[in-house]
Design a protein around this motif. Structure first.
Motif, PDB file in Angstrom:
ATOM      1  N   ALA A 116       0.800  -1.381   0.355  1.00  0.00           N
ATOM      2  CA  ALA A 116       0.146  -0.453   0.402  1.00  0.00           C
ATOM      3  C   ALA A 116       1.293   1.524   0.216  1.00  0.00           C
ATOM      4  O   ALA A 116       0.868   1.999  -0.322  1.00  0.00           O
ATOM      5  CB  ALA A 116      -1.182   0.065   1.319  1.00  0.00           C
ATOM      6  N   LEU A 117       2.065   0.959   0.357  1.00  0.00           N
ATOM      7  CA  LEU A 117       3.361   2.683   0.469  1.00  0.00           C
ATOM      8  C   LEU A 117       3.015   2.354  -0.665  1.00  0.00           C
ATOM      9  O   LEU A 117       3.732   3.973  -1.359  1.00  0.00           O
ATOM     10  CB  LEU A 117       4.426   2.373   1.571  1.00  0.00           C
ATOM     11  CG  LEU A 117       5.189   2.933   1.721  1.00  0.00           C
ATOM     12  CD1 LEU A 117       4.344   4.049   2.729  1.00  0.00           C
ATOM     13  CD2 LEU A 117       6.122   2.275   2.652  1.00  0.00           C
ATOM     14  N   GLY A 118       3.583   0.808  -1.425  1.00  0.00           N
ATOM     15  CA  GLY A 118       4.346   1.572  -2.778  1.00  0.00           C
ATOM     16  C   GLY A 118       3.778   2.068  -3.367  1.00  0.00           C
ATOM     17  O   GLY A 118       3.637   2.781  -4.944  1.00  0.00           O
ATOM     18  N   TYR A 119       2.053   1.947  -3.512  1.00  0.00           N
ATOM     19  CA  TYR A 119       1.161   2.333  -4.765  1.00  0.00           C
ATOM     20  C   TYR A 119       1.028   3.734  -4.147  1.00  0.00           C
ATOM     21  O   TYR A 119       0.086   3.949  -4.966  1.00  0.00           O
ATOM     22  CB  TYR A 119      -0.193   1.523  -3.989  1.00  0.00           C
ATOM     23  CG  TYR A 119      -0.779  -0.078  -4.561  1.00  0.00           C
ATOM     24  CD1 TYR A 119       0.406  -0.372  -5.818  1.00  0.00           C
ATOM     25  CD2 TYR A 119      -1.676  -0.471  -4.201  1.00  0.00           C
ATOM     26  CE1 TYR A 119       0.208  -1.457  -6.338  1.00  0.00           C
ATOM     27  CE2 TYR A 119      -1.031  -2.243  -3.966  1.00  0.00           C
ATOM     28  CZ  TYR A 119      -0.363  -2.293  -5.625  1.00  0.00           C
ATOM     29  OH  TYR A 119      -0.426  -4.026  -5.930  1.00  0.00           O
ATOM     30  N   GLY A 120       0.813   4.666  -2.935  1.00  0.00           N
ATOM     31  CA  GLY A 120       1.044   5.178  -2.686  1.00  0.00           C
ATOM     32  C   GLY A 120      -0.648   5.870  -2.203  1.00  0.00           C
ATOM     33  O   GLY A 120      -1.503   6.549  -1.693  1.00  0.00           O
ATOM     34  N   LEU A 121      -0.988   4.937  -1.547  1.00  0.00           N
ATOM     35  CA  LEU A 121      -2.520   4.879  -0.534  1.00  0.00           C
ATOM     36  C   LEU A 121      -2.247   4.839   0.555  1.00  0.00           C
ATOM     37  O   LEU A 121      -2.743   5.280   1.403  1.00  0.00           O
ATOM     38  CB  LEU A 121      -2.730   3.163  -0.925  1.00  0.00           C
ATOM     39  CG  LEU A 121      -4.493   2.822   0.062  1.00  0.00           C
ATOM     40  CD1 LEU A 121      -5.408   4.017  -1.438  1.00  0.00           C
ATOM     41  CD2 LEU A 121      -4.518   1.554  -0.532  1.00  0.00           C
ATOM     42  N   VAL A 122      -0.919   5.053   1.780  1.00  0.00           N
ATOM     43  CA  VAL A 122      -0.805   5.218   2.733  1.00  0.00           C
ATOM     44  C   VAL A 122       0.914   6.186   3.020  1.00  0.00           C
ATOM     45  O   VAL A 122       1.436   5.670   1.762  1.00  0.00           O
ATOM     46  CB  VAL A 122      -0.773   3.731   3.462  1.00  0.00           C
ATOM     47  CG1 VAL A 122      -1.856   2.531   3.352  1.00  0.00           C
ATOM     48  CG2 VAL A 122       0.868   3.218   3.156  1.00  0.00           C
ATOM     49  N   ASN A 123       0.486   6.774   3.666  1.00  0.00           N
ATOM     50  CA  ASN A 123       1.875   7.787   3.618  1.00  0.00           C
ATOM     51  C   ASN A 123       3.073   7.066   4.538  1.00  0.00           C
ATOM     52  O   ASN A 123       4.223   7.721   4.001  1.00  0.00           O
ATOM     53  CB  ASN A 123       1.093   8.791   4.583  1.00  0.00           C
ATOM     54  CG  ASN A 123       0.493   9.678   3.731  1.00  0.00           C
ATOM     55  OD1 ASN A 123      -0.762   9.456   3.428  1.00  0.00           O
ATOM     56  ND2 ASN A 123       0.950  10.782   2.361  1.00  0.00           N
ATOM     57  N   LYS A 124       2.459   6.514   5.776  1.00  0.00           N
ATOM     58  CA  LYS A 124       3.628   5.678   6.391  1.00  0.00           C
ATOM     59  C   LYS A 124       3.038   4.830   7.179  1.00  0.00           C
ATOM     60  O   LYS A 124       1.850   4.715   7.086  1.00  0.00           O
ATOM     61  CB  LYS A 124       3.747   6.492   7.028  1.00  0.00           C
ATOM     62  CG  LYS A 124       4.868   7.291   8.390  1.00  0.00           C
ATOM     63  CD  LYS A 124       5.484   8.269   9.487  1.00  0.00           C
ATOM     64  CE  LYS A 124       6.439   7.977   9.680  1.00  0.00           C
ATOM     65  NZ  LYS A 124       6.608   9.253  10.518  1.00  0.00           N
ATOM     66  N   ILE A 125       4.180   3.796   7.194  1.00  0.00           N
ATOM     67  CA  ILE A 125       3.979   2.510   8.437  1.00  0.00           C
ATOM     68  C   ILE A 125       4.929   2.607   9.410  1.00  0.00           C
ATOM     69  O   ILE A 125       6.325   3.324   9.727  1.00  0.00           O
ATOM     70  CB  ILE A 125       4.254   1.274   7.105  1.00  0.00           C
ATOM     71  CG1 ILE A 125       4.275   1.036   6.663  1.00  0.00           C
ATOM     72  CG2 ILE A 125       3.942  -0.159   8.034  1.00  0.00           C
ATOM     73  CD1 ILE A 125       4.868  -0.072   5.083  1.00  0.00           C
ATOM     74  N   LEU A 126       4.374   2.234  10.915  1.00  0.00           N
ATOM     75  CA  LEU A 126       4.157   1.935  11.855  1.00  0.00           C
ATOM     76  C   LEU A 126       3.633   1.124  13.039  1.00  0.00           C
ATOM     77  O   LEU A 126       2.867   0.086  12.234  1.00  0.00           O
ATOM     78  CB  LEU A 126       3.940   3.449  13.404  1.00  0.00           C
ATOM     79  CG  LEU A 126       4.115   5.061  12.203  1.00  0.00           C
ATOM     80  CD1 LEU A 126       2.560   5.643  11.964  1.00  0.00           C
ATOM     81  CD2 LEU A 126       4.568   5.406  13.406  1.00  0.00           C
ATOM     82  N   PRO A 127       5.071   0.693  13.659  1.00  0.00           N
ATOM     83  CA  PRO A 127       4.105  -0.170  14.653  1.00  0.00           C
ATOM     84  C   PRO A 127       3.234  -0.451  15.131  1.00  0.00           C
ATOM     85  O   PRO A 127       3.089   0.950  15.369  1.00  0.00           O
ATOM     86  CB  PRO A 127       6.000  -0.142  15.389  1.00  0.00           C
ATOM     87  CG  PRO A 127       6.538   0.900  15.182  1.00  0.00           C
ATOM     88  CD  PRO A 127       6.613   1.477  14.313  1.00  0.00           C
TER      89      PRO A 127
END
Ligand code: COA
Length: 258
Positions: free
Chosen positions: A168-179
């Protein structure tokens, strides 16, 4: 609110929290009604700058409640699900989502209307409309190809296979991944940062960024027509029945006792 949507308001931020963890926060008519009403109120309240979507119990949402959809298919454009989608797409507030666990169907398509999306490492997105004998909603058939290109959107929408936070990060659907353990605090911090900005500039900029709203509204009408027709179909009935019977759906059209 008794609808299983929890509404928290503070300092220009309204959190709408899906709170039906035993059903993975699947969204019922009552929940859509509560969210449509809340977003309509927020649209008329200039003191609200940010809306934050969250889910309780380790899920964002398993999407439309299939039992509710079978029992009470949305039969008119004023049905709560469609009122919610229109209020979402036209919301003047900055929309932020914090996603962990399953984000199925509308759990993913509503993100296309958000301005900023944070994902926990456990986030798992999917668009299983075709697998359910349904069609996309929330103008996602327009917004997803725009965001990620036709072929990638076709892969996600025609096959309906889940994808993780990294994808999803690669698609630009999310801005950031967190624990997962840091997600809620990070989402409130982000919402607070946005709510502290110059309010008129913030909301005008959001409006300018969303200048495709006319075609989005048209697409929602087209999708809603096909979605309602598919909800009445034997395809959806078979898919939903198969889900609750914990078996793969059979779309062969053969009588079940063959
Ligand atoms: N509608 C109604 N009930 C749902 C639901 C939905 N969309 N999603 C989950 N539930 C219910 C299950 O029936 C189960 O209820 P039970 O405990 O009474 O049996 C409970 O929520 C937990 O779901 P379960 O499938 O056991 O959890 P899981 O962690 O194994 O899987 C999902 C989670 C979200 C991947 C899975 O539940 C799923 O695929 N749900 C359907 C999603 C869907 O098709 N949504 C519609 C999109 S339009």
């Amino acid at each position: 609110m008794s609808s299983t949507i929890i509404v928290n308001r503070q300092n220009g931020i309204v959190e709408l929290c899906f709170d039906r963890p035993d059903k993975k926060n699947a969204l019922t008519t009552t929940m859509y009604e509560a969210m449509a009403d809340a977003l309509t109120d927020i649209a008329g309240d200039p003191s609200v700058r940010v809306v934050l979507f969250t889910g309780n119990g380790g899920s964002f949402t398993a999407g439309n409640d299939l039992k509710d959809f079978l029992a009470n298919p949305p039969s008119s454009p004023d049905a709560p699900v469609f009122r919610f989608l229109r209020a979402l797409a036209s919301s003047p507030a900055v929309l932020v989502a914090a996603v962990s666990g399953p984000a199925v169907g509308i759990g993913t398509t509503l993100l296309l209307h958000c301005d900023l999306v944070l994902a926990g490492e456990s986030a798992r997105f999917s668009l299983p409309f075709v697998n359910l004998g349904l069609v996309p909603e929330a103008a996602s058939s327009l917004l997803l190809p725009r965001l990620i290109g036709h072929q990638r959107a076709a892969q996600l929408m025609l096959l309906g296979e889940p994808f993780d936070a990294q994808a999803a990060l690669g698609y630009g659907l999310v801005n950031k991944i967190l624990p997962d353990s840091a997600l809620a605090a990070a989402a409130w911090e982000l919402a607070g940062k946005l709510a502290a900005k110059a309010p008129a500039a913030l909301l005008l900029t959001k409006k300018l960024l969303k200048s495709e709203s006319i075609s989005v509204a048209d697409r929602m009408i087209e999708e809603a027509r096909d979605f309602r027709a598919q909800l009445d179909s034997s395809e959806f009935r078979e898919a939903a029945t198969a889900f609750f019977e914990k078996r793969p759906p059979d779309f062969s059209g053969k009588p079940k006792d063959c």
